[in-house]
Design a protein around this motif. Structure first.
Motif, short mmCIF file in Angstrom:
data_model
loop_
_atom_site.label_atom_id
_atom_site.label_comp_id
_atom_site.label_asym_id
_atom_site.label_seq_id
_atom_site.Cartn_x
_atom_site.Cartn_y
_atom_site.Cartn_z
N GLY A 1 0.82 -1.21 0.00
CA GLY A 1 0.00 0.00 0.00
C GLY A 1 0.85 1.26 0.00
O GLY A 1 0.55 2.23 -0.71
N GLN A 2 1.92 1.24 0.79
CA GLN A 2 2.82 2.40 0.83
C GLN A 2 3.48 2.63 -0.53
O GLN A 2 3.62 3.77 -0.98
N ILE A 3 3.91 1.55 -1.16
CA ILE A 3 4.54 1.67 -2.48
C ILE A 3 3.54 2.24 -3.49
O ILE A 3 3.88 3.10 -4.31
N GLY A 4 2.29 1.77 -3.42
CA GLY A 4 1.25 2.31 -4.29
C GLY A 4 0.99 3.78 -4.04
O GLY A 4 0.85 4.58 -4.99
N LEU A 5 0.94 4.17 -2.77
CA LEU A 5 0.74 5.59 -2.45
C LEU A 5 1.90 6.44 -2.94
O LEU A 5 1.71 7.53 -3.46
N MET A 6 3.12 5.91 -2.79
CA MET A 6 4.29 6.66 -3.25
C MET A 6 4.26 6.83 -4.77
O MET A 6 4.52 7.92 -5.28
N SER A 7 3.92 5.77 -5.47
CA SER A 7 3.84 5.83 -6.93
C SER A 7 2.80 6.85 -7.37
O SER A 7 3.05 7.66 -8.26
N SER A 8 1.64 6.81 -6.74
CA SER A 8 0.58 7.75 -7.07
C SER A 8 1.00 9.19 -6.75
O SER A 8 0.76 10.10 -7.54
N ALA B 1 -2.84 9.88 3.44
CA ALA B 1 -2.99 8.42 3.53
C ALA B 1 -1.68 7.77 3.96
O ALA B 1 -1.68 6.81 4.73
N THR B 2 -0.56 8.28 3.47
CA THR B 2 0.75 7.76 3.89
C THR B 2 0.96 7.97 5.38
O THR B 2 1.45 7.08 6.08
N ALA B 3 0.60 9.15 5.87
CA ALA B 3 0.73 9.43 7.30
C ALA B 3 -0.10 8.44 8.12
O ALA B 3 0.38 7.89 9.12
N LEU C 1 -1.34 5.36 7.15
CA LEU C 1 -0.91 3.97 7.00
C LEU C 1 0.43 3.72 7.67
O LEU C 1 0.63 2.70 8.33
N SER C 2 1.35 4.67 7.56
CA SER C 2 2.65 4.48 8.21
C SER C 2 2.53 4.52 9.72
O SER C 2 3.27 3.83 10.43
N SER C 3 1.57 5.28 10.23
CA SER C 3 1.33 5.30 11.67
C SER C 3 0.81 3.94 12.14
O SER C 3 1.23 3.43 13.19
N ALA C 4 -0.08 3.33 11.36
CA ALA C 4 -0.56 1.99 11.69
C ALA C 4 0.59 0.99 11.61
O ALA C 4 0.70 0.09 12.46
N MET C 5 1.45 1.15 10.62
CA MET C 5 2.60 0.25 10.50
C MET C 5 3.52 0.37 11.71
O MET C 5 4.04 -0.64 12.20
N GLY C 6 3.73 1.56 12.20
CA GLY C 6 4.59 1.75 13.37
C GLY C 6 4.06 1.03 14.59
O GLY C 6 4.81 0.37 15.31
N VAL C 7 2.74 1.11 14.80
CA VAL C 7 2.13 0.41 15.93
C VAL C 7 2.31 -1.09 15.77
O VAL C 7 2.71 -1.80 16.70
N HIS C 8 2.05 -1.60 14.57
CA HIS C 8 2.11 -3.04 14.35
C HIS C 8 3.55 -3.57 14.39
O HIS C 8 3.82 -4.60 15.00
N LEU C 9 4.47 -2.87 13.73
CA LEU C 9 5.85 -3.35 13.68
C LEU C 9 6.50 -3.38 15.06
O LEU C 9 7.14 -4.36 15.44
N VAL C 10 6.34 -2.31 15.82
CA VAL C 10 6.97 -2.25 17.14
C VAL C 10 6.15 -3.01 18.17
O VAL C 10 6.71 -3.62 19.08
#
Length: 158
Positions: free
Chosen positions: A114-121, A133-135, A137-146
């Motif tokens: 999803g991040q790669i798609g957002l970056m491409s767009s 949307a990047t802000a 989704l990346s915030s959700a990723m931070g919670v999940h990864l850590v």
């Protein structure tokens, strides 16, 4: 920097300083990992705000500028929420057990796609919706990864 931007910059400096003072007083000086995690969250927030503001000031910038804006937004979001989770686990506000969602690797891969798609767009159209949307989704990723890391390994995350 234009003179008209100075009051806004000053307000952001004051807000950041106040936030840092509040977090700094809540964490014992002996609890260095918590302190580092707390202040890293502010660094992540600053990266997100700076990246979005940079795009707002220069919406028709070249590809290098746009790439820096979207990557800063992404890295800032992961850093903001990941550091808050690390702080919570190290400080005892959150349980130290790792979050173990079913299919967590597929979830991580999906969020990265999803991040790669957002970056491409974003690089092709350069719009605010992709940055916002990047802000998110990346915030959700931070919670999940850590969150998926146990409390004993938390100092390695920060």
């Amino acid at each position: 920097m234009p003179a008209a931007a100075l009051p806004g910059a000053g307000a952001l400096l004051i807000a950041g300083g106040a936030g840092g003072a509040v977090l700094g007083k809540q964490v014992s000086p002996m609890a260095l990992p918590q302190t580092v995690a707390a202040f890293h969250s502010l660094v992540g927030l600053a990266a997100m705000i700076t990246s979005i503001a940079s795009h707002m000031l220069h919406p028709n910038a070249n590809g290098v500028h746009k790439t820096a804006a979207i990557l800063g937004d992404f890295i800032g979001g992961v850093t903001l929420t990941g550091s808050l989770v690390a702080f919570g686990k190290l400080n005892g506000n959150l349980g130290s057990a790792p979050m173990s969602l079913p299919g967590k690797n597929l979830l991580n891969a999906g969020m990265l796609a999803g991040q790669i798609g957002l970056m491409s767009s974003f690089l092709s159209s350069g719009g605010m919706p992709e940055l916002v949307a990047t802000a998110a989704l990346s915030s959700a990723m931070g919670v999940h990864l850590v969150g998926s890391v146990g409390g004993g390994d938390m100092p390695c995350c920060i």
